[in-house]
Design a protein around this motif. Structure first.
Motif, PDB file in Angstrom:
ATOM      1  N   TRP A  49       0.915  -1.513   0.098  1.00  0.00           N
ATOM      2  CA  TRP A  49      -0.355   0.092   0.214  1.00  0.00           C
ATOM      3  C   TRP A  49       0.427   1.115   0.144  1.00  0.00           C
ATOM      4  O   TRP A  49       0.463   1.942  -0.045  1.00  0.00           O
ATOM      5  CB  TRP A  49      -1.031  -0.343   1.192  1.00  0.00           C
ATOM      6  N   GLY A  50       1.937   1.340   1.138  1.00  0.00           N
ATOM      7  CA  GLY A  50       2.722   2.282   0.569  1.00  0.00           C
ATOM      8  C   GLY A  50       3.390   2.484  -0.790  1.00  0.00           C
ATOM      9  O   GLY A  50       3.549   3.408  -1.061  1.00  0.00           O
ATOM     10  N   GLY A  51       3.316   1.483  -1.804  1.00  0.00           N
ATOM     11  CA  GLY A  51       4.029   1.298  -3.009  1.00  0.00           C
ATOM     12  C   GLY A  51       3.117   2.149  -4.055  1.00  0.00           C
ATOM     13  O   GLY A  51       3.854   3.159  -4.333  1.00  0.00           O
ATOM     14  N   MET A  52       1.423   1.608  -3.991  1.00  0.00           N
ATOM     15  CA  MET A  52       0.509   1.897  -4.583  1.00  0.00           C
ATOM     16  C   MET A  52       0.011   3.850  -4.418  1.00  0.00           C
ATOM     17  O   MET A  52       0.203   4.424  -4.745  1.00  0.00           O
ATOM     18  CB  MET A  52      -0.588   1.395  -4.049  1.00  0.00           C
ATOM     19  N   ALA A  53       0.793   4.002  -2.594  1.00  0.00           N
ATOM     20  CA  ALA A  53       0.242   5.728  -2.476  1.00  0.00           C
ATOM     21  C   ALA A  53       1.452   6.272  -3.117  1.00  0.00           C
ATOM     22  O   ALA A  53       1.414   7.244  -3.706  1.00  0.00           O
ATOM     23  CB  ALA A  53       0.439   5.588  -0.629  1.00  0.00           C
ATOM     24  N   LEU A  54       3.121   5.748  -2.975  1.00  0.00           N
ATOM     25  CA  LEU A  54       3.804   6.644  -3.651  1.00  0.00           C
ATOM     26  C   LEU A  54       3.478   6.814  -4.993  1.00  0.00           C
ATOM     27  O   LEU A  54       4.390   8.192  -5.881  1.00  0.00           O
ATOM     28  CB  LEU A  54       5.126   5.799  -3.545  1.00  0.00           C
ATOM     29  N   GLY A  55       3.403   5.739  -6.014  1.00  0.00           N
ATOM     30  CA  GLY A  55       3.178   6.121  -6.991  1.00  0.00           C
ATOM     31  C   GLY A  55       1.982   7.205  -7.733  1.00  0.00           C
ATOM     32  O   GLY A  55       1.827   7.546  -8.632  1.00  0.00           O
ATOM     33  N   LEU A  56       0.867   6.827  -6.306  1.00  0.00           N
ATOM     34  CA  LEU A  56      -0.290   7.461  -6.993  1.00  0.00           C
ATOM     35  C   LEU A  56       0.381   8.704  -6.609  1.00  0.00           C
ATOM     36  O   LEU A  56       0.086   9.972  -7.458  1.00  0.00           O
ATOM     37  CB  LEU A  56      -1.692   7.353  -6.237  1.00  0.00           C
ATOM     38  N   ALA A  57       0.876   9.737  -5.706  1.00  0.00           N
ATOM     39  CA  ALA A  57       1.749  11.299  -5.464  1.00  0.00           C
ATOM     40  C   ALA A  57       2.091  11.507  -6.675  1.00  0.00           C
ATOM     41  O   ALA A  57       2.178  12.245  -6.593  1.00  0.00           O
ATOM     42  CB  ALA A  57       2.219  10.383  -4.111  1.00  0.00           C
ATOM     43  N   ILE A  58       3.641  10.489  -6.896  1.00  0.00           N
ATOM     44  CA  ILE A  58       3.770  10.510  -8.630  1.00  0.00           C
ATOM     45  C   ILE A  58       3.128  11.597  -9.117  1.00  0.00           C
ATOM     46  O   ILE A  58       3.141  12.260 -10.039  1.00  0.00           O
ATOM     47  CB  ILE A  58       4.889  10.113  -8.435  1.00  0.00           C
ATOM     48  N   CYS A  59       2.423  10.350  -9.944  1.00  0.00           N
ATOM     49  CA  CYS A  59       1.227  10.934 -11.322  1.00  0.00           C
ATOM     50  C   CYS A  59      -0.110  11.959 -10.406  1.00  0.00           C
ATOM     51  O   CYS A  59      -0.654  12.598 -11.067  1.00  0.00           O
ATOM     52  CB  CYS A  59       0.857   9.687 -11.470  1.00  0.00           C
ATOM     53  N   LEU A  60       0.365  11.968  -9.067  1.00  0.00           N
ATOM     54  CA  LEU A  60      -1.131  13.162  -8.856  1.00  0.00           C
ATOM     55  C   LEU A  60      -1.182  14.767  -9.066  1.00  0.00           C
ATOM     56  O   LEU A  60      -2.359  15.440  -9.657  1.00  0.00           O
ATOM     57  CB  LEU A  60      -1.106  13.602  -7.514  1.00  0.00           C
ATOM     58  N   PRO A  61      -0.250  15.084  -9.066  1.00  0.00           N
ATOM     59  CA  PRO A  61       0.321  16.685 -10.600  1.00  0.00           C
ATOM     60  C   PRO A  61      -0.957  16.569 -11.091  1.00  0.00           C
ATOM     61  O   PRO A  61      -1.863  17.358 -12.113  1.00  0.00           O
ATOM     62  CB  PRO A  61       1.453  17.142 -10.695  1.00  0.00           C
ATOM     63  N   ASN A  62      -0.849  15.232 -12.338  1.00  0.00           N
ATOM     64  CA  ASN A  62      -1.432  15.011 -13.753  1.00  0.00           C
ATOM     65  C   ASN A  62      -2.800  14.685 -13.404  1.00  0.00           C
ATOM     66  O   ASN A  62      -3.676  15.399 -14.526  1.00  0.00           O
ATOM     67  CB  ASN A  62      -0.541  14.175 -14.530  1.00  0.00           C
ATOM     68  N   VAL A  63      -2.959  14.204 -12.431  1.00  0.00           N
ATOM     69  CA  VAL A  63      -4.266  13.483 -12.124  1.00  0.00           C
ATOM     70  C   VAL A  63      -5.138  15.156 -11.909  1.00  0.00           C
ATOM     71  O   VAL A  63      -6.672  15.419 -12.722  1.00  0.00           O
ATOM     72  CB  VAL A  63      -4.699  12.718 -11.229  1.00  0.00           C
ATOM     73  N   LEU A  64      -4.694  15.748 -10.927  1.00  0.00           N
ATOM     74  CA  LEU A  64      -5.419  17.595 -10.929  1.00  0.00           C
ATOM     75  C   LEU A  64      -5.174  18.168 -12.099  1.00  0.00           C
ATOM     76  O   LEU A  64      -6.299  19.109 -12.260  1.00  0.00           O
ATOM     77  CB  LEU A  64      -4.051  17.749  -9.458  1.00  0.00           C
ATOM     78  N   TRP A  65      -4.043  18.030 -12.776  1.00  0.00           N
ATOM     79  CA  TRP A  65      -4.157  18.913 -13.811  1.00  0.00           C
ATOM     80  C   TRP A  65      -5.489  18.522 -15.225  1.00  0.00           C
ATOM     81  O   TRP A  65      -5.802  19.493 -15.575  1.00  0.00           O
ATOM     82  CB  TRP A  65      -3.048  18.694 -15.312  1.00  0.00           C
ATOM     83  N   GLN A  66      -5.890  17.027 -15.102  1.00  0.00           N
ATOM     84  CA  GLN A  66      -6.790  16.238 -15.432  1.00  0.00           C
ATOM     85  C   GLN A  66      -8.164  17.121 -15.252  1.00  0.00           C
ATOM     86  O   GLN A  66      -8.964  17.022 -16.137  1.00  0.00           O
ATOM     87  CB  GLN A  66      -6.847  15.385 -15.576  1.00  0.00           C
ATOM     88  N   VAL A  67      -8.316  17.112 -13.834  1.00  0.00           N
ATOM     89  CA  VAL A  67      -9.668  17.691 -13.363  1.00  0.00           C
ATOM     90  C   VAL A  67     -10.110  18.915 -13.581  1.00  0.00           C
ATOM     91  O   VAL A  67     -10.653  19.077 -13.916  1.00  0.00           O
ATOM     92  CB  VAL A  67      -9.173  17.314 -12.043  1.00  0.00           C
ATOM     93  N   LYS A  68      -8.632  19.226 -13.578  1.00  0.00           N
ATOM     94  CA  LYS A  68      -8.717  20.554 -13.877  1.00  0.00           C
ATOM     95  C   LYS A  68      -9.569  20.947 -15.077  1.00  0.00           C
ATOM     96  O   LYS A  68     -10.188  22.481 -15.525  1.00  0.00           O
ATOM     97  CB  LYS A  68      -7.409  21.750 -13.464  1.00  0.00           C
ATOM     98  N   HIS A  69      -8.533  20.393 -16.542  1.00  0.00           N
ATOM     99  CA  HIS A  69      -9.350  20.761 -17.691  1.00  0.00           C
ATOM    100  C   HIS A  69     -10.464  19.999 -17.949  1.00  0.00           C
ATOM    101  O   HIS A  69     -10.346  19.298 -19.324  1.00  0.00           O
ATOM    102  CB  HIS A  69      -7.277  20.254 -18.127  1.00  0.00           C
ATOM    103  N   GLY A  70     -11.431  18.567 -16.992  1.00  0.00           N
ATOM    104  CA  GLY A  70     -12.224  18.124 -17.429  1.00  0.00           C
ATOM    105  C   GLY A  70     -11.451  17.070 -18.147  1.00  0.00           C
ATOM    106  O   GLY A  70     -12.432  16.293 -18.996  1.00  0.00           O
ATOM    107  N   PHE A  71     -10.983  15.900 -17.951  1.00  0.00           N
ATOM    108  CA  PHE A  71     -10.445  15.208 -18.083  1.00  0.00           C
ATOM    109  C   PHE A  71     -10.112  14.783 -19.522  1.00  0.00           C
ATOM    110  O   PHE A  71     -10.947  14.168 -20.209  1.00  0.00           O
ATOM    111  CB  PHE A  71     -10.737  13.949 -17.902  1.00  0.00           C
ATOM    112  N   ILE A  72      -9.239  16.276 -20.309  1.00  0.00           N
ATOM    113  CA  ILE A  72      -9.514  16.882 -21.660  1.00  0.00           C
ATOM    114  C   ILE A  72      -8.793  15.219 -22.604  1.00  0.00           C
ATOM    115  O   ILE A  72      -8.983  14.923 -23.581  1.00  0.00           O
ATOM    116  CB  ILE A  72      -8.723  17.704 -22.156  1.00  0.00           C
ATOM    117  N   SER A  73      -7.672  15.030 -21.562  1.00  0.00           N
ATOM    118  CA  SER A  73      -6.691  13.592 -22.213  1.00  0.00           C
ATOM    119  C   SER A  73      -7.883  12.332 -22.801  1.00  0.00           C
ATOM    120  O   SER A  73      -7.505  11.935 -24.372  1.00  0.00           O
ATOM    121  CB  SER A  73      -6.010  12.838 -21.678  1.00  0.00           C
ATOM    122  N   LEU A  74      -8.717  11.828 -21.669  1.00  0.00           N
ATOM    123  CA  LEU A  74      -9.669  10.993 -22.377  1.00  0.00           C
ATOM    124  C   LEU A  74     -10.531  10.895 -23.104  1.00  0.00           C
ATOM    125  O   LEU A  74     -10.567  10.663 -24.056  1.00  0.00           O
ATOM    126  CB  LEU A  74     -10.109  10.835 -20.387  1.00  0.00           C
TER     127      LEU A  74
END
Length: 453
Positions: A212-237
């Motif tokens: 779970w620590g490894g999964m949390a670390l992975g999420l922390a690394i990609c979190l800035p992009n997740v927040l960017w996607q939220v801000k832009h309405g998941f435009i990449s999706l």
């Protein structure tokens, strides 16, 4: 079919190179240095690929996300621009290094699975002489780095399963996070990893804090992009859904099963990766890796993914297959063992030579160039961008001086956009006016003013 543990014992008895990990490492390094040297010699020919021009354009406008892809590749090319300028060999150096690292870790996986020097070199060469990996060293694209992350995750999981040290989940999680910052198809690999956990005895790690620590670390690394996607309405999706529908409509997803043999791997090495898959599924310790291949394979097939999407899963199969194959050879007498080895390596080299002639820009002119351009659409995408920019500059220069000062350059696609933005300054052209991909999202005119201003 022998398990990895049986292969380990058999090869120790047959391969004198097994006892010297330092010597094995030097041999592997010789293979990867040779491959990197070939790329360094050839990567300066032709010109930038259309996709590379898009990445270079985005590298000038760094953000936590872009419409077509996550931010890792443009970030690396921003570093490359700072170090090398517009040198094609320099800018492609990161891809060359990533390709070499993937080959090297393929050999290391064979070692961890019990393979001696023969198995390690066989696995490394089988990947080095395959179409997709060979291509990944020729251009800087997100697929190159994505390929490496798949290989590293497989290596870390093999180390996890071999040592039963749960701390490896930190390395696995971190690489998954970087993978999501590189290419979103990492989600399919994550599905394979989680499926492999649930379907095998490794499910015990689901109760581990290290997992779970490894999964949390992975999420922390990609979190800035997740927040960017939220801000832009998941435009990449939405973008990727459109691209997928286009690919399916145009038949680009056809030939999925053929590509597993002809694009992802060297055709002559098919017995190796098939044996590797069977070996994983029959080995209780490493069975998880078999599911890590099968689950994405089925998901891509059902979802009509393109054939090369699964390319990063084959090095782990080649590694196991090479370990099993070397153990099988060790059980034979000297004459048939040598005969089989000669036939295999000759076939691998013959296919590899043909693949290199198609994939690599071996010559700047002559029959080999004509052959490569005829059979390789990606190389054709590297031709003509300088001429295009010169032609635009010539049109600008043909205008009266009073009009030249107010000229703008409107482009139709990201290749034209990147060419004008990256190559245009040498001709004093203004920034392009573009509504494609991230240029549309940035919403600026060629003079830097917001659209509508």
């Amino acid at each position: 079919m022998a398990s990895a543990n049986v292969a380990h014992g058999m090869e120790r008895a047959a391969d004198p190179g097994q006892g010297s990990s330092r010597g094995d490492t030097l041999v592997l390094l010789a293979v990867v240095v040779a491959v990197a040297f070939v790329h360094a010699l050839t990567n300066g020919r032709y010109g930038f690929h259309r996709d590379e021009l898009q990445v270079l354009s985005d590298a000038h406008h760094l953000d936590w996300g872009f419409v077509p892809y996550p931010p890792f590749t443009p970030f690396m090319e921003r570093i490359g621009l700072s170090l090398f300028g517009l040198s094609m060999v320099g800018l492609r150096m990161f891809s060359t290094i990533a390709n070499a690292a993937a080959i090297f870790f393929t050999g290391l996986m064979a070692r961890e699975l019990g393979g001696g020097r023969l198995a390690q070199v066989t696995a490394a060469l089988a990947i080095a002489l395959s179409p997709l990996p060979l291509f990944e060293g020729t251009e800087f694209q997100y697929t190159t780095f994505d390929y490496l992350w798949w290989v590293l995750i497989a290596y870390f999981i093999i180390r996890l399963l071999k040592t039963e040290n749960p701390r490896w989940w930190l390395a696995i999680g971190a690489t998954i996070g970087i993978g999501f910052m590189t290419k979103y198809t990492m989600g399919f690999y994550l599905a394979g990893i989680l499926g492999g956990l649930v379907l095998t005895r490794t499910r015990r790690y689901l109760l581990s804090g290290w997992f779970w620590g490894g999964m949390a670390l992975g999420l922390a690394i990609c979190l800035p992009n997740v927040l960017w996607q939220v801000k832009h309405g998941f435009i990449s999706l939405h973008f990727l859904q459109h691209i997928h529908q286009r690919d399916v409509a145009q038949g680009r997803a056809d030939g999925y099963w053929r590509d597993q043999f002809m694009i992802c791997t060297n055709p002559f090495a098919a017995p190796l990766w098939i044996a590797g898959l069977v070996g994983y599924l029959r080995d209780r310790r490493y069975r998880m890796l078999g599911w890590m291949y099968l689950i994405p394979l089925v998901l891509y097939a059902v979802g009509k993914g393109r054939g090369y999407y699964l390319g990063g899963a084959y090095p782990m199969l080649m590694a196991m297959g090479a370990a099993i194959g070397a153990a099988w050879l060790a059980s034979m007498s000297k004459l048939p063992r040598r005969a089989i080895a000669i036939v295999f390596f000759a076939g691998l080299a013959f296919c590899g030579a043909y693949i290199a002639a198609v994939v690599l820009p071996l010559t700047s002119s002559g029959p080999l160039k004509d052959f490569a351009l005829k059979n390789n659409g990606d190389l054709r995408e590297e031709i003509g961008w300088d001429d295009y920019v010169k032609a635009v500059a010539a049109v600008r220069d043909s205008l009266p001086p009073e009009e030249q000062a107010h000229v703008g350059v409107a482009v139709r696609n990201y290749g034209e956009q990147g060419a004008i933005e990256i190559l245009g300054p040498a001709y004093h052209l203004p920034p392009p006016i573009s509504g494609t991909n991230s240029a549309w999202l940035r919403g600026v005119l060629g003079d830097g003013r917001p659209m509508g201003a």
